[in-house]
Write a protein that holds these residues in place. Structure first.
Motif, mmCIF file in Angstrom:
data_model
loop_
_atom_site.group_PDB
_atom_site.id
_atom_site.type_symbol
_atom_site.label_atom_id
_atom_site.label_comp_id
_atom_site.label_asym_id
_atom_site.label_seq_id
_atom_site.Cartn_x
_atom_site.Cartn_y
_atom_site.Cartn_z
ATOM 1 N N LEU A 39 20.671 -105.816 1.767
ATOM 2 C CA LEU A 39 19.229 -105.133 1.421
ATOM 3 C C LEU A 39 19.552 -103.768 1.292
ATOM 4 O O LEU A 39 18.400 -103.292 0.627
ATOM 5 N N LYS A 67 14.918 -106.795 -2.174
ATOM 6 C CA LYS A 67 14.950 -108.188 -1.406
ATOM 7 C C LYS A 67 15.031 -109.132 -2.641
ATOM 8 O O LYS A 67 13.955 -109.144 -3.383
ATOM 9 N N GLU A 77 14.851 -113.440 -3.058
ATOM 10 C CA GLU A 77 15.058 -114.580 -2.386
ATOM 11 C C GLU A 77 16.108 -115.612 -3.132
ATOM 12 O O GLU A 77 16.917 -116.447 -2.350
ATOM 13 N N GLU A 123 13.769 -112.941 8.083
ATOM 14 C CA GLU A 123 12.623 -112.546 7.608
ATOM 15 C C GLU A 123 11.881 -111.506 8.727
ATOM 16 O O GLU A 123 11.314 -110.609 8.286
ATOM 17 N N CYS A 165 13.309 -108.118 8.355
ATOM 18 C CA CYS A 165 12.780 -107.516 7.352
ATOM 19 C C CYS A 165 11.524 -106.823 7.354
ATOM 20 O O CYS A 165 11.174 -105.959 6.976
#
Length: 131
Positions: A18, A23, A25, A50, A53
């Motif tokens: 990251l 980002k 998915e 998550e 983040c």
């Protein structure tokens, strides 16, 4: 089935990635599939990932006072990823402090070496004490 340690290794890898990329998915899903992280462990991984983040700025603010002369942007990418994960777990999960810090130190030994384990241990211990 992946162990919790392997899950944390994967989260550190995702946080490291990251640092260099947006980002994504699809990347996360493919990465977890490749690492054979499924079902309950996948949910655990995604929950922690998550959580980190969505809290990066707050985590960095919580960690920075414990870095002595450094700031988060002055330490290595892997150290940052391990500290963010450890800080998130300390501040937002019921997992025991000893397990969280031990896991972070083990990750530092495996992925970085040198003085990183001692540094990670000191920062997370100070963060926990100051909670």
């Amino acid at each position: 089935m992946a162990t919790r340690h392997q899950v944390r290794q994967s989260i550190v890898s995702l946080l490291y990635a990251l640092e260099f990329n947006e980002k994504n998915e699809d990347f996360v899903e493919e990465f977890l599939r490749t690492k054979k992280i499924r079902n309950e462990q996948k949910n655990f991984t995604l929950s922690l990932y998550e959580g980190v983040c969505s809290s990066i700025e707050a985590l960095d603010e919580a960690i920075n006072p414990h870095l002595n002369a450094n700031t988060m942007d002055q330490i290595g990418h892997l150290e940052r990823a391990i500290l963010r994960l450890g800080a998130y777990e300390l501040l937002h999960t019921p997992t025991s402090k000893a397990i969280i810090i031990n896991e972070a130190v083990e990750l530092a030994k495996e992925l970085i070496g040198d003085n990183a384990p001692k540094f990670i241990n000191g920062v997370l211990d100070a963060l926990e004490a100051g909670k």
